[in-house]
Scaffold this active site. Sequence first.
Site, mmCIF file in Angstrom:
data_model
loop_
_atom_site.group_PDB
_atom_site.id
_atom_site.type_symbol
_atom_site.label_atom_id
_atom_site.label_comp_id
_atom_site.label_asym_id
_atom_site.label_seq_id
_atom_site.Cartn_x
_atom_site.Cartn_y
_atom_site.Cartn_z
ATOM 1 N N ASP A 28 0.873 -1.170 0.000
ATOM 2 C CA ASP A 28 0.000 0.000 0.000
ATOM 3 C C ASP A 28 0.917 1.228 0.000
ATOM 4 O OD1 ASP A 28 -2.106 1.759 0.073
ATOM 5 O OD2 ASP A 28 -3.175 0.744 1.676
HETATM 6 C C1 BGC Z 1 -4.947 3.338 0.003
HETATM 7 C C2 BGC Z 1 -4.998 2.342 -1.126
HETATM 8 C C3 BGC Z 1 -4.890 3.084 -2.426
HETATM 9 C C4 BGC Z 1 -3.605 3.890 -2.435
HETATM 10 C C5 BGC Z 1 -3.373 4.658 -3.719
HETATM 11 C C6 BGC Z 1 -3.750 4.283 -0.091
HETATM 12 O O1 BGC Z 1 -3.875 5.317 0.809
HETATM 13 O O2 BGC Z 1 -4.923 2.656 1.243
HETATM 14 O O3 BGC Z 1 -6.178 1.597 -1.066
HETATM 15 O O4 BGC Z 1 -4.962 2.176 -3.486
HETATM 16 O O5 BGC Z 1 -3.656 4.828 -1.380
HETATM 17 O O6 BGC Z 1 -4.235 5.734 -3.822
#
Ligand code: BGC
Length: 714
Positions: free
Chosen positions: A260
């Site tokens: 993530d």
């Molecule tokens: C989230 C993810 C997301 C990523 C990219 C993170 O803060 O937890 O689910 O895909 O950001 O935007």
Amino acid sequence: MKNLLRRSLSTPLSAFFSVLSLCSFGCIAAPAQAPVPDSPAIEAQARAMISKLTLEQKIELLGGIGKMSTRAMPSIGLPPFKMSDASVGIRTWGPTSAYAGGVALAASWDPSLARKIGESLARDARARSVYFLLGPGVNIARSPLCGRNFEYLSEDPFLNSALVVPYIEGVQSQGVIATVKHFALNNQEFNRHNSSSDVDERTIREIYFPAFEAAVTRAHVDAVMNSYNLVNGVHSTQNPFLNLQVLKGEWNFQGILMSDWDSTYDGVAAVNNGLDLEMPIAKFMNAKFLLPAVQNGHVKESTIDGHLLRLFRTELRYGFTSRPQFDPADSTYSVADRAVALDGALESITLIKNDGHLLPLNRDKIKSIAIIGPDAYPAVTGGGGSSEAHAFAPVSILVGIGNLLGPDVHVFYSPSLPDSSDEKKAVSDADVAIVSVGFDAKTEGEDHDRTFTLPPGQDALIESVAAVNPHTIVLLTAGGGVDTSRWLDKVPALLDTWYPGQEGGTAVADVLFGLHNPEGKLPISFDRSWESNPSAKWYYGDPKDNTILHTTGADGNPKDYTIEHIHYGDKLMVGYRYWTTTGQHPLFPFGYGLSYTSFSFANLQVPATAESGSTVPVTFDVTNTGSVDGAEVAQLYVSDPSAKADRPERELKGFEKVRLAAGQTQHVTISLDARAFSYWSESAHKWTIDPGKFVIHVGDSSENTPLSADINIQ
Ligand code: BGC
């Protein structure tokens, strides 16, 4: 449906936006390209690419660049590959189509809808040159407080698995990589970087893994995203149990495991424990940390090659290096997508209470309507955070109802309770009062939990409207259950709209006025109070259990984190598993939802005996016993009273959505495989069936199963 769509498309905005369809500028269509299977030729090509890289170049490719892209390496013909979030709509630049995603999709209980939404999202992605779709999210809705439940699906692993498979197949069939997330146990948003979800293995296997397992083993998802949280004390991006033993070992995942965004904490540990790609940039899996580690033997170059092999092999299988991802055949603004978005909203809206058959409203009799509350206008299509998609022309509840009623009905609107006595009369004199409450992108979203009570003032608003108008209908916008204790017995009707996407207002109007018979079913147990939720007393860590994690920051200096340990003491007792096992009842049970017609179940046929491991056919009939057409979700639960281990009283193991004309009967067959009778044995360390009596229950919710029959598994 066709008529409804014509109505929604007759707005001037849609006419304006249709010119944005990029094909109208004259472009050459490139066909959608589903991935080809791995082959010796692809393997050889990927290895040849790796062989041309220096160690420094290899390490460089282990991290992303910018906010949403893999890195390019022109010397081996590797372009950058763009990513986009997509829990409710593609979120890259500008407006998009926003669907009833996550919990709303789960409320539809419709795998074919999941497939359609997956395909539409992928076409939206191709129209924006997106290669990786950062979804679907499949974490279990353990508590209504989790700020991202709206992006996820349900409280049940079987339902999540049944929906995630066609969704991923839909996305990937269009030549876009789906990324199932967040692996694993990301069931709360508070303290998400520094909390550890501490759970026993059986619970992980039975509750929290199955949707990921189905995504990998059945849908062959090509990317997985690790979670922020630690699992049993180890960050997921460097967790050998999650990434090596289970994901890449037992499930034989061949695709790309990415972090993530900023959830990598130790480059050496991550590279050695399965992480293929650090996103959004290589803060830890970079030359500063990995070059010395290769030199001193802590990281093998072959391990780095293994990560690159997964990246290249997957990208080659999709043809990413040999065809444009931008597919001019796909519209940026798509009328077809609007139909999918409308279907999603129509299928997910769940009728929870309808005293005296107040609904459906009779269009011919309504001359005035009061629409009150913050969620009535503007449209609330989804929650907040990285999934936030800005729809082209979202239809609010106010506008949707207004469009349906036309010019002859008087509509009074106010976001809050009006002050003036004249306006208060408008509310009490209206033939019907709609109170549209709940959360929105500011109050329910990523990186924070939400309250179980409605946002301040909303309970009082409902009470005030209900006090003056007996025909008060509450519309709820939320990713899960809320506290209804102050007002539920004062209002005759409650409709849960979840987050219905861009066509929500049109769908709400159609359901209110009976143009569409509600068919959503609760994908969560709707709690009476936050305290009664089975996870409530385990939801936060006890500060005395905090531990300190000593690590090294991205700057190379020592860094300590205080880790909050969340002990999932509720174990298997998530949602309806708890309620049916304890014999207590939530406010509304999992699987429940009303219709404007009625259904009956009959003629359950289950073989008296079956061999352990064989497929068991279960058949029964569902009849629409009312006077209007409608859809029912027949739900099949299995009980295992003779198990040697404690098991939940019943578990969902099959369902079928049936559409029936008034008076019509459908014969339904559901096949139960070995997993339907199994539990994860801690001692045998495998899925196990204890021979003996099982009970098959069939009905329309976890608590209403009028049919049951025994089967002896030998
Ligand atoms: C989230 C993810 C997301 C990523 C990219 C993170 O803060 O937890 O689910 O895909 O950001 O935007």
